[in-house]
Scaffold this motif. Structure first.
Motif, PDB file in Angstrom:
ATOM      1  N   THR A 185       0.744  -1.296   0.036  1.00 53.15           N
ATOM      2  CA  THR A 185       0.114   0.039   0.178  1.00 53.15           C
ATOM      3  C   THR A 185       0.831   1.188   0.109  1.00 53.15           C
ATOM      4  N   LEU A 244       1.901   6.444  -7.132  1.00 53.49           N
ATOM      5  CA  LEU A 244       0.833   7.234  -7.691  1.00 53.49           C
ATOM      6  C   LEU A 244       1.281   8.629  -7.464  1.00 53.49           C
ATOM      7  N   ASP A 251       2.203  -2.753 -12.647  1.00 54.76           N
ATOM      8  CA  ASP A 251       0.810  -2.908 -12.093  1.00 54.76           C
ATOM      9  C   ASP A 251      -0.257  -2.152 -12.928  1.00 54.76           C
ATOM     10  N   GLY A 252      -1.267  -2.798 -12.997  1.00 53.24           N
ATOM     11  CA  GLY A 252      -2.532  -2.195 -13.326  1.00 53.24           C
ATOM     12  C   GLY A 252      -3.294  -1.697 -12.426  1.00 53.24           C
ATOM     13  N   GLU A 253      -4.602  -1.609 -12.511  1.00 56.79           N
ATOM     14  CA  GLU A 253      -5.594  -1.075 -11.644  1.00 56.79           C
ATOM     15  C   GLU A 253      -5.696  -1.794 -10.237  1.00 56.79           C
ATOM     16  N   GLU A 254      -5.753  -3.278 -10.603  1.00 58.58           N
ATOM     17  CA  GLU A 254      -6.255  -4.217  -9.405  1.00 58.58           C
ATOM     18  C   GLU A 254      -5.032  -4.451  -8.402  1.00 58.58           C
ATOM     19  N   PHE A 255      -5.415  -4.746  -7.434  1.00 59.82           N
ATOM     20  CA  PHE A 255      -4.428  -4.764  -6.226  1.00 59.82           C
ATOM     21  C   PHE A 255      -4.296  -5.996  -5.861  1.00 59.82           C
ATOM     22  N   ARG A 301       2.718   1.577  -3.342  1.00 55.25           N
ATOM     23  CA  ARG A 301       1.764   1.949  -4.668  1.00 55.25           C
ATOM     24  C   ARG A 301       0.936   3.294  -4.415  1.00 55.25           C
ATOM     25  N   SER A 302       1.031   3.801  -3.280  1.00 53.89           N
ATOM     26  CA  SER A 302       0.469   5.150  -2.930  1.00 53.89           C
ATOM     27  C   SER A 302       1.654   6.056  -3.285  1.00 53.89           C
ATOM     28  N   SER A 316       3.696   9.754 -10.071  1.00 60.61           N
ATOM     29  CA  SER A 316       3.381   9.346 -11.407  1.00 60.61           C
ATOM     30  C   SER A 316       4.594   8.475 -11.978  1.00 60.61           C
TER      31      SER A 316
END
Ligand code: KG4
Ligand code: ZN
Length: 334
Positions: free
Chosen positions: A93, A100, A322-326, A96-97, A103
């Motif tokens: 988490t 994001l 990674d895609g959208e899924e976690f 990935r945060s 970017s």
């Protein structure tokens, strides 16, 4: 590329930056060993809570001592399993945060792939194809490695992992968890021939392992000799007998795996590969048949983020992200 790596699958919080142009890595690690020692093993909920506290301070400490800033980071790799799910989720988490916010792309890494590729962080590194012996607290596997992601399992443990057998024998000797390294220290002053430890599965075909019999032999021997009251020299002799039986078994299975695959290169990784006698014996025995052995430096044998940053760099360079899924997994075959 400069890739940030996070590791939080068990009781180590770790962060690293791998620079693929320079082939260099900088890393920070916090071990929770003291936190769990009083319970005799890792308490998953306490591990997760501690990872949450340590992720940001560790990243700050790494950036403060390194030549890089957050703006330099091109991507992030993090352990997505296997491991304690709550602990894995914390690192994933966080990673990935951050990806994001910066970017940049991120990629979830298999913890054992990290171990398997760790020797590639060394100046004298193996090239594909090779056989990897992964020996940690949760795994004892022999894998044929043809390329990144091209892994074929050729041997596995039918019961306990090698590190688990070290830790359980160490526990019977009254050593704190995880006792592998402490047991190895006792073994230095011991006579490995005083007790007749079994060499499990060496007469059985194939490359599978089984260490529960060896572990039970140790437990029964220690109980028979008086448990906590055993004298110091006898404790060293038991440690040496156990360690030698374990090493003999691992060496024989690795020789067999090289014969079976026709390969000459062996990589040993995972916490147990920090065992100096294992490194020495494997080197010597495989050299006799023309084989060459590669290891990570000692600090990258046990859990660390350098190996995850490196595996992340390899995967991101191939266009994976990674895609959208976690997805994080407690169990995850390589
Ligand atoms: O790879 P690792 O840090 O964590 C897992 O992913 O499991 O491996 C930890 C294991 C423990 O069982 C520990 O006792 C063992 O590696 N270990 C050793 C040594 N150092 C760590 N076993 C034998 N000799 C050592 N010097
Ligand atoms: Zn590990």
């Amino acid at each position: 590329m400069k890739i940030l790596g996070f590791e939080s699958s068990c009781d180590e919080t770790a962060v690293a930056i791998y620079d693929s142009q320079l082939g260099q890595v900088e890393h920070e690690l916090y071990s929770q060993v003291a936190l769990h020692a009083q319970y005799g093993g890792v308490v998953p909920e306490l591990a997760s809570r501690d990872h949450i506290k340590k992720c940001l301070p560790l990243l700050r400490a790494l950036l403060a001592k390194s030549r890089y800033q957050l703006d330099d980071i091109d991507g992030i790799g993090y352990t997505a399993g296997p491991g304690l799910l709550g602990a894995v989720l914390v690192g994933a988490t966080f990673a990935r945060s951050l990806a994001l916010a910066l970017s940049v792309p991120s990629i979830g890494i298999h913890h054992m792939e990290g171990h398997l590729l760790a020797p590639m962080l060394e100046p004298d590194k193996p090239s594909f194809p090779f056989v990897a012996l992964l020996v940690s607290g949760g795994h004892s596997q022999l894998i044929r490695v043809d390329d990144i992601g091209k892994y074929q399992l050729i041997g596995d443990t039918l019961d306990d992992a090698a590190g688990e057998a070290f830790d359980k024998t160490a526990k019977c000797l009254g050593l704190a968890y995880p006792g592998g390294a402490a047991l190895a220290k006792l073994a230095v002053s011991g006579d490995p021939t005083r007790f007749d430890f079994p060499r499990p599965m060496i007469n059985r075909q194939g490359c599978d392992f089984s260490f529960s019999g060896l572990k039970t032999f140790s437990a029964q021997l220690i109980a028979k000799l008086g448990g906590a009251d055993i004298d110091a020299q006898t404790r060293c002799d038991i440690a040496a007998g156990f360690e030698t039986a374990m090493i003999d078994t691992l060496v024989i299975k690795c020789q067999r795996a090289l014969q079976q695959t026709g390969l000459q290169t062996l990589v040993i990784s995972g916490g147990v590969s920090a065992n100096l006698r294992l490194r020495e014996q494997m080197q010597q025995k495989l050299a006799e048949q023309g084989g060459k052995v590669y290891y990570p430096r000692l600090e990258f044998c046990t859990d660390n983020a350098a190996m995850i940053a490196f595996a992340g760099a390899c995967r991101l360079a191939r266009g994976e992200r990674d895609g959208e899924e976690f997805t994080c997994r407690a169990r995850w075959p390589l």
